[in-house]
Design an enzyme around this catalytic site. Sequence first.
Site, PDB file in Angstrom:
ATOM      1  N   GLU A 126      54.069  35.934  49.324  1.00 32.67           N
ATOM      2  CA  GLU A 126      53.442  35.234  49.919  1.00 32.67           C
ATOM      3  C   GLU A 126      53.116  33.982  49.732  1.00 32.67           C
ATOM      4  OE1 GLU A 126      49.840  38.164  51.027  1.00 32.67           O
ATOM      5  OE2 GLU A 126      50.119  37.066  52.877  1.00 32.67           O
ATOM      6  N   GLY A 266      43.723  35.139  44.000  1.00 35.34           N
ATOM      7  CA  GLY A 266      42.623  35.969  43.862  1.00 35.34           C
ATOM      8  C   GLY A 266      43.955  37.010  42.941  1.00 35.34           C
ATOM      9  N   ALA A 267      44.354  37.668  44.221  1.00 36.59           N
ATOM     10  CA  ALA A 267      45.681  38.684  44.004  1.00 36.59           C
ATOM     11  C   ALA A 267      46.741  39.046  44.683  1.00 36.59           C
ATOM     12  CB  ALA A 267      44.698  40.035  43.332  1.00 36.59           C
ATOM     13  N   GLU A 269      49.064  42.067  46.889  1.00 36.04           N
ATOM     14  CA  GLU A 269      48.994  42.986  47.308  1.00 36.04           C
ATOM     15  C   GLU A 269      50.659  44.183  47.604  1.00 36.04           C
ATOM     16  OE1 GLU A 269      48.154  40.901  49.653  1.00 36.04           O
ATOM     17  OE2 GLU A 269      49.087  41.284  52.200  1.00 36.04           O
ATOM     18  N   ASN A 270      51.820  43.232  47.358  1.00 36.87           N
ATOM     19  CA  ASN A 270      52.566  43.624  46.579  1.00 36.87           C
ATOM     20  C   ASN A 270      53.461  45.289  47.079  1.00 36.87           C
ATOM     21  OD1 ASN A 270      53.429  41.074  46.653  1.00 36.87           O
ATOM     22  ND2 ASN A 270      52.575  41.593  43.934  1.00 36.87           N
ATOM     23  N   HIS A 302      40.449  45.433  47.966  1.00 39.06           N
ATOM     24  CA  HIS A 302      40.789  44.458  48.770  1.00 39.06           C
ATOM     25  C   HIS A 302      42.537  44.658  48.732  1.00 39.06           C
ATOM     26  CE1 HIS A 302      41.574  41.052  51.569  1.00 39.06           C
ATOM     27  NE2 HIS A 302      42.684  41.145  51.248  1.00 39.06           N
ATOM     28  N   GLU A 303      42.633  44.493  47.326  1.00 40.62           N
ATOM     29  CA  GLU A 303      44.832  44.691  47.518  1.00 40.62           C
ATOM     30  C   GLU A 303      45.108  46.472  48.002  1.00 40.62           C
ATOM     31  OE1 GLU A 303      45.556  42.227  48.041  1.00 40.62           O
ATOM     32  OE2 GLU A 303      43.690  40.799  46.578  1.00 40.62           O
ATOM     33  N   GLU A 325      44.287  40.531  56.911  1.00 41.67           N
ATOM     34  CA  GLU A 325      43.159  39.505  55.923  1.00 41.67           C
ATOM     35  C   GLU A 325      41.640  39.917  56.608  1.00 41.67           C
ATOM     36  OE1 GLU A 325      43.681  39.622  53.569  1.00 41.67           O
ATOM     37  OE2 GLU A 325      46.119  38.429  53.205  1.00 41.67           O
TER      38      GLU A 325
END
Length: 868
Positions: A126, A266-267, A269-270, A302-303, A325
């Site tokens: 992303e 931060g991370a 979400e794949n 969140h992810e 988001e």
Amino acid sequence: MSVPRDDGFVHLADYTPPAWRILHAELAFELDPDDTQVSARLQLEPDPAQPGQVLVLDGVDLELVDIRLDGRALSPADYAYDGRHLRLPGPRQPCVLETRVRIRPAANTRLEGLYRSGALLLTQCEAQGFRRITFFADRPDVMPRWRIVLRAPKAAYPVLLANGNPAGTRDLDDGRHEAAWDNPHPTPAYLFAIAAGPLERVSTALDTAEGRRVELNVWAEAADVARCAYALGAVERSLRWDEQRFGRCYDLDVFNVVAAQDFTMGAMENKGLNIFNARYILADEATATDADFLAIESVVAHEYLHNWSGNRVTLRDWFQLSLKEGLTVFRDSEFSADLHSRALKRIEAVRLLRGRQFAEDAGALAHAVRPDRYREISNFYTLTIYEKGAEIVRLLHTLLGETAFRAGMDRYFADNDGRAATLEDFLAAHAAASGRDLSQFMRWYTQGGTPELRIHADFSGGDYRLVVEQHTPPTPGQDTKAPLLIPLRLALHDAQGRAITAAPRTDARLRDDGVELLAARHELVWSGLPAPPLAAFNQGFAAPVKLHFDYSADELARLARLERDPFNRWDLVQRLATGALLGGLDPAAAESALSDALADLLDDDAADPAFVTECLALPDFDTLAEAVDEVDVDALVARREDLVMRLTENLAAPLSTRYAALAGVAAGGLDGPAMAARALRNACLAWLTRLDPTAAQAQAQFDRAANMTARLAALRCLVHFDAPGAEAALESFRVAHRDDPLVTDKWIAVVATRPHPETRDAVAALMDSPWWKPANPNRVRAVLGSFARSNPLGFHRRDGAGYQLVAGQVRALDTVNPQVAARLLGAFESWRKLAGPARAQAGAALSALRGKLASPDSRDLLARLLDT
Ligand code: B3K
Ligand code: ZN
């Protein structure tokens, strides 16, 4: 859709659906850090509504090795590749395109696409990283199903992970092995991921509410896997919460999370394979603070929650970014509020809004939550998209109420599952489920800037009249704004402090808890009152606006005593402090009311220590700077310091008492009371050390600390207040944690935020030391991000050397990792508000970058900062 016009911008108005769809994508990787080969087999189909369009695929800096159409090798005359796009004029019908490309992960310092982090090979796609892996229609509305095959030497890459469900492994010749993965859900390329290397895991299994058996794994390198247990628990809590609160179940047989030391954000979400910055996974009490634990839980949630808000329902185009988001921040903050303290979670969010998002909304980089155009989408992962976007969802929740909101969410998920949606689709689902007209509400997404409410009161002949006016200031590219639909909570108290429940006469729509504002101006009138009431507004900060109402210090203090809701009490204390610091209130009266309020809180053993801590944390520099028209940095810092010092002198006795009394509860454990006790003790310690840096408490806490929360807070006190033991403490901390990059980042941030102009030179010295690792985003943030964002005296040093240092590093980092460089450049977003020489120096440091920046990311930000 992502084709820029001649002006260099991609425009929302230019959106067209993909001319070619990709129904299925099969990828095979021969993994090698220096030379990875990627074979792709894409099943393509033209959009019947757009026949005859040339097939154009994205592909950046790929070395094309082989290309075939329906099994036939193509000759160079059949296609054109310019390093960014592959054009194939031939195909008109459904077809299969096979390509093989070569890429070089070890040379990829931008950490976008496939890259190496230590012994691991990882991806970050992303927003537009997938085009650096293979040729593809790299846009979120192209959503094939996927099969991914990974091959690599088994000794170096014993674990091979990708999106979806495992579909078999086998050993190959020459010590290589292979793993296949199937992702049955339609998924855009930005959610593609692989992770390969010597990973170990902590694991658990559960049955979802729909009865699916799911294996949850958190993976890290061997030395770190012992610190993954907390994150695994957070995954399980997130999964259960989404089932209960939103009725959303997990939809694959396995959910994998991988920790990476080198990660820009931060991370990510794949689908089925979240990849995380290690700082949001690894934790134990010896190396992570309580704040780290809470942040880990919140980012993990969140992810995970993106699996529905982002993945199952994805975005039509990048202009809709806040659709996933903002909605997911709303969802993760509800998760944290449900699991812990709702009031504390709200305080955290409002601090971030007032300190940082409002500044973004008022500065050179301001943009609407749904912008009309962008040059570089990577620059739009902002507080406005995330935090203001979440506030808009919260507004919707306030307008509709929990039941109707949940019905609207169910409808949104049902109507858009497997689709690429827009913000209009989101509001349409809520409008359909609730029967409300939300057309005016859409302006929250399309207009930038923070709305301001000015409320005037007058009282005569028993009539209490409030005039409420709304106005949103201009932002770049948007000079005039239309009125927004704003739910305004309000309450009136009579002289005895009782609530006045009569409804006002008004042209605004009445609600149980206030009114809905629709127009630029509304009047509310209460008649027959014996005396002017005391009014309170926007409880819970339900509307993300700046509210101006002329209170006296005495009225604020009275309200603070009447108010039972902890968030609202905190907010009133903040207002008293802001009034004492910035004027608007009689400073002496405000200061004395503030001091009394804090003394009462410190004496109140029944008050939650975590809440008392929040009240002691007066508005920070960013919040104050945002609230004034022109920022004289040194004067503002000094004024705040002086106030804190005087309050500390008044409060020294109760601060010492609480510090001592909470020692037992604070000793250990991750339960709420222990964390709250540590928070308040650390706040007391900071105030007391400020008062007397030679006092023994901070040193004693540092020497005896049984956990990182106590130890790091003590270190910060010693260093920031120049205590005698500061250097020795730093040295012992440094040595104790030298092999742990995340803990090393902590002492570096302590050094870089020491509130002194000399810190600029300490930061320059760090960059000359072995600690400087420009390719590691966490380290760059620890050294330069914390300096530029959290050290006003250093960054804004009078001679301009702070600006020069940061601007120089933006230029250097731009060739390493453009997103990291652009983010650092964002520290200048409010430079035009600086007073006198500082403004000229910041402007000069920025101007010196003209023509010197390599990446579209930094060039776009510089142009916006300089308004060119
Ligand atoms: N969606 C990612 C952020 C990607 C940033 C790309 N430059 C993490 C998140 O918001 O969940
Ligand atoms: Zn997100």
